[in-house]
Design a protein around this motif. Structure first.
Motif, mmCIF file in Angstrom:
data_model
loop_
_atom_site.group_PDB
_atom_site.id
_atom_site.type_symbol
_atom_site.label_atom_id
_atom_site.label_comp_id
_atom_site.label_asym_id
_atom_site.label_seq_id
_atom_site.Cartn_x
_atom_site.Cartn_y
_atom_site.Cartn_z
ATOM 1 N N GLY A 118 -23.944 -2.468 -58.602
ATOM 2 C CA GLY A 118 -24.503 -3.706 -58.084
ATOM 3 C C GLY A 118 -25.541 -4.288 -59.021
ATOM 4 N N ALA A 119 -25.550 -5.586 -59.127
ATOM 5 C CA ALA A 119 -26.508 -6.262 -59.999
ATOM 6 C C ALA A 119 -27.773 -6.656 -59.242
ATOM 7 C CB ALA A 119 -25.861 -7.502 -60.615
ATOM 8 N N SER A 120 -27.604 -6.973 -57.948
ATOM 9 C CA SER A 120 -28.733 -7.446 -57.153
ATOM 10 C C SER A 120 -28.532 -7.007 -55.706
ATOM 11 C CB SER A 120 -28.840 -8.969 -57.234
ATOM 12 O OG SER A 120 -29.903 -9.438 -56.450
ATOM 13 N N GLY A 121 -29.510 -6.293 -55.176
ATOM 14 C CA GLY A 121 -29.342 -5.743 -53.841
ATOM 15 C C GLY A 121 -30.313 -6.315 -52.833
ATOM 16 N N VAL A 122 -30.028 -6.017 -51.560
ATOM 17 C CA VAL A 122 -30.955 -6.275 -50.470
ATOM 18 C C VAL A 122 -30.963 -5.026 -49.602
ATOM 19 C CG1 VAL A 122 -29.142 -7.428 -49.122
ATOM 20 C CG2 VAL A 122 -31.538 -7.733 -48.493
ATOM 21 N N MET A 123 -32.146 -4.583 -49.215
ATOM 22 C CA MET A 123 -32.314 -3.393 -48.387
ATOM 23 C C MET A 123 -32.418 -3.795 -46.934
ATOM 24 S SD MET A 123 -32.797 -0.058 -48.735
ATOM 25 C CE MET A 123 -33.183 1.282 -47.596
ATOM 26 N N ILE A 124 -31.723 -3.070 -46.073
ATOM 27 C CA ILE A 124 -31.873 -3.266 -44.632
ATOM 28 C C ILE A 124 -32.383 -1.949 -44.073
ATOM 29 C CG2 ILE A 124 -30.757 -3.839 -42.443
ATOM 30 C CD1 ILE A 124 -29.026 -4.776 -45.682
ATOM 31 N N LYS A 141 -44.066 -6.350 -42.592
ATOM 32 C CA LYS A 141 -44.307 -7.453 -43.531
ATOM 33 C C LYS A 141 -45.320 -7.057 -44.592
ATOM 34 C CE LYS A 141 -42.960 -11.449 -40.755
ATOM 35 N NZ LYS A 141 -43.400 -12.734 -40.155
ATOM 36 N N ASP A 142 -46.354 -6.328 -44.187
ATOM 37 C CA ASP A 142 -47.363 -5.883 -45.145
ATOM 38 C C ASP A 142 -46.762 -4.929 -46.175
ATOM 39 O OD1 ASP A 142 -49.316 -7.388 -43.941
ATOM 40 O OD2 ASP A 142 -50.227 -5.712 -42.852
ATOM 41 N N ALA A 143 -45.726 -4.195 -45.765
ATOM 42 C CA ALA A 143 -45.057 -3.261 -46.677
ATOM 43 C C ALA A 143 -44.100 -3.973 -47.621
ATOM 44 C CB ALA A 143 -44.297 -2.202 -45.880
ATOM 45 N N GLY A 144 -43.841 -5.274 -47.337
ATOM 46 C CA GLY A 144 -43.015 -6.053 -48.243
ATOM 47 C C GLY A 144 -41.749 -6.631 -47.659
ATOM 48 N N ALA A 145 -41.491 -6.403 -46.362
ATOM 49 C CA ALA A 145 -40.271 -6.945 -45.759
ATOM 50 C C ALA A 145 -40.293 -8.470 -45.767
ATOM 51 C CB ALA A 145 -40.110 -6.447 -44.326
ATOM 52 N N ALA A 146 -39.178 -9.072 -46.187
ATOM 53 C CA ALA A 146 -39.084 -10.531 -46.235
ATOM 54 C C ALA A 146 -38.938 -11.128 -44.843
ATOM 55 C CB ALA A 146 -37.907 -10.945 -47.112
ATOM 56 N N ARG A 147 -38.166 -10.463 -43.990
ATOM 57 C CA ARG A 147 -37.959 -10.887 -42.604
ATOM 58 C C ARG A 147 -37.935 -9.649 -41.728
ATOM 59 N NH1 ARG A 147 -35.087 -15.717 -41.582
ATOM 60 N NH2 ARG A 147 -35.348 -15.162 -39.377
ATOM 61 N N SER A 201 -38.220 1.117 -41.616
ATOM 62 C CA SER A 201 -39.544 1.684 -41.815
ATOM 63 C C SER A 201 -40.283 1.014 -42.966
ATOM 64 C CB SER A 201 -39.457 3.191 -42.092
ATOM 65 O OG SER A 201 -39.006 3.432 -43.418
ATOM 66 N N VAL A 202 -41.590 1.214 -42.982
ATOM 67 C CA VAL A 202 -42.389 0.688 -44.089
ATOM 68 C C VAL A 202 -41.979 1.354 -45.400
ATOM 69 C CG1 VAL A 202 -44.359 0.100 -42.633
ATOM 70 C CG2 VAL A 202 -44.236 2.384 -43.655
ATOM 71 N N TYR A 203 -41.452 2.580 -45.312
ATOM 72 C CA TYR A 203 -41.072 3.311 -46.518
ATOM 73 C C TYR A 203 -39.823 2.710 -47.160
ATOM 74 C CZ TYR A 203 -44.181 6.269 -43.866
ATOM 75 O OH TYR A 203 -45.246 6.701 -43.120
ATOM 76 N N ASP A 204 -38.942 2.152 -46.343
ATOM 77 C CA ASP A 204 -37.780 1.444 -46.884
ATOM 78 C C ASP A 204 -38.239 0.244 -47.708
ATOM 79 O OD1 ASP A 204 -35.809 3.078 -45.605
ATOM 80 O OD2 ASP A 204 -36.148 1.977 -43.746
ATOM 81 N N ALA A 205 -39.145 -0.533 -47.136
ATOM 82 C CA ALA A 205 -39.628 -1.740 -47.815
ATOM 83 C C ALA A 205 -40.412 -1.383 -49.077
ATOM 84 C CB ALA A 205 -40.495 -2.561 -46.864
ATOM 85 N N GLN A 206 -41.215 -0.342 -49.008
ATOM 86 C CA GLN A 206 -41.992 0.067 -50.170
ATOM 87 C C GLN A 206 -41.088 0.542 -51.302
ATOM 88 O OE1 GLN A 206 -44.551 3.007 -48.426
ATOM 89 N NE2 GLN A 206 -45.939 1.489 -47.522
ATOM 90 N N ALA A 207 -40.077 1.337 -50.957
ATOM 91 C CA ALA A 207 -39.152 1.850 -51.969
ATOM 92 C C ALA A 207 -38.390 0.707 -52.634
ATOM 93 C CB ALA A 207 -38.181 2.846 -51.343
ATOM 94 N N ALA A 208 -37.874 -0.211 -51.825
ATOM 95 C CA ALA A 208 -37.111 -1.337 -52.364
ATOM 96 C C ALA A 208 -38.002 -2.259 -53.195
ATOM 97 C CB ALA A 208 -36.457 -2.116 -51.225
ATOM 98 N N GLY A 209 -39.230 -2.459 -52.729
ATOM 99 C CA GLY A 209 -40.133 -3.358 -53.423
ATOM 100 C C GLY A 209 -40.463 -2.907 -54.834
ATOM 101 N N LYS A 210 -40.438 -1.611 -55.070
ATOM 102 C CA LYS A 210 -40.724 -1.091 -56.412
ATOM 103 C C LYS A 210 -39.636 -1.468 -57.413
ATOM 104 C CE LYS A 210 -43.491 2.668 -54.561
ATOM 105 N NZ LYS A 210 -43.553 4.093 -54.175
ATOM 106 N N LEU A 211 -38.489 -1.898 -56.902
ATOM 107 C CA LEU A 211 -37.394 -2.355 -57.755
ATOM 108 C C LEU A 211 -37.159 -3.853 -57.612
ATOM 109 C CD1 LEU A 211 -34.850 0.542 -57.085
ATOM 110 C CD2 LEU A 211 -36.350 0.275 -59.067
ATOM 111 N N ASP A 212 -38.089 -4.539 -56.949
ATOM 112 C CA ASP A 212 -37.959 -5.981 -56.681
ATOM 113 C C ASP A 212 -36.710 -6.294 -55.867
ATOM 114 O OD1 ASP A 212 -40.323 -6.720 -58.020
ATOM 115 O OD2 ASP A 212 -39.296 -6.669 -59.955
ATOM 116 N N VAL A 213 -36.315 -5.360 -55.009
ATOM 117 C CA VAL A 213 -35.204 -5.562 -54.078
ATOM 118 C C VAL A 213 -35.792 -6.009 -52.740
ATOM 119 C CG1 VAL A 213 -33.379 -4.409 -52.757
ATOM 120 C CG2 VAL A 213 -33.686 -3.884 -55.189
ATOM 121 N N PRO A 214 -35.398 -7.165 -52.214
ATOM 122 C CA PRO A 214 -35.953 -7.624 -50.938
ATOM 123 C C PRO A 214 -35.492 -6.754 -49.776
ATOM 124 C CG PRO A 214 -34.153 -9.037 -51.616
ATOM 125 C CD PRO A 214 -34.404 -8.103 -52.761
ATOM 126 N N THR A 215 -36.291 -6.725 -48.732
ATOM 127 C CA THR A 215 -35.962 -5.938 -47.545
ATOM 128 C C THR A 215 -35.879 -6.820 -46.316
ATOM 129 O OG1 THR A 215 -37.013 -3.917 -48.383
ATOM 130 C CG2 THR A 215 -36.720 -4.081 -46.006
#
Length: 220
Positions: A155-161, A192-198, A164-178
């Protein structure tokens, strides 16, 4: 535009978080360590390698870490029969797949547990790939699992679903939106504070609003 949807499994597709917390409680009690269930629940979403030192401290990890993880496995094995899919899980996976996205079911759980969960959501026939604890050296909130998920399907570009805050934090370190769902028990503000877009209340609500997200149906 995203080409890959990475779905967390535990707590997002299958309702496991309280079983996980209870299994950890019982595992710690084997070593005369009592941690309140609310604290254990707050750590669910991290992998076992980070869970023990984070919740019980480095000394407990050094003295009992591997034994605690083994005890947790034994306790969770007794509870896994109670686990059920969350409402709308299979339907959402099918819809995302039908929209042309690569689909990866990402878990840092043990293979035998992941197999059960994938069967519960009828995920094997839909997923392009899935992960287990064998696929990542370090678990969430480290980004290893998200990175592995993308590599598995090129995959070239992902989105995380995730839930938990840990999902968003992990994805955010790769600039993958959650896109987060509240099935893990975290608040809208925390996610949202952990980085979730929605943030959505459930998988069903997420499914109803897919076209407002990066998982919108591709335009002709």
């Amino acid at each position: 535009m995203a080409d890959t949807a990475i779905f967390d499994v535990d707590g997002t597709l299958v309702d496991t978080n309280y079983q996980h917390a209870l299994a950890w409680y019982r595992a710690f009690r084997r070593f005369d360590i009592t941690l309140p269930l609310w604290r254990l629940h707050r750590g669910i979403g991290m992998g076992g390698d980070t869970f023990v030192p984070e919740l019980a401290g480095a000394d407990v990890e050094a003295a009992h870490g591997d034994e605690l993880r083994q005890a947790w496995t034994q306790e969770f094995d007794e509870l896994i029969g109670e686990v059920q899919p969350l409402q709308g899980a299979h339907e959402l996976l099918q819809e995302v797949k039908d929209r042309g996205f690569r689909l990866v079911l990402a878990s840092s759980g043990q293979s035998k547990h992941v197999e059960v969960f994938l069967d519960l959501v009828q995920g094997k026939s839909l997923a392009d790939a899935w992960t287990t604890s064998e696929d990542a050296e370090t678990s969430k909130p480290a980004p290893d699992l998200v990175q592995t998920a993308l590599k598995k399907v090129r995959g070239a570009s992902g989105v995380m679903i995730g839930d938990s805050v840990y999902d968003a934090q992990a994805a955010g370190k790769l600039d993958v939106p959650t896109l987060a769902v509240r099935t893990g028990g975290f608040s809208v503000e925390e996610l949202k504070d952990a980085g979730a877009a929605r943030v959505f209340e459930s998988l069903t609500e997420l499914g109803e609003h897919l076209d407002e997200t990066v998982l919108a149906r591709p335009r002709a």
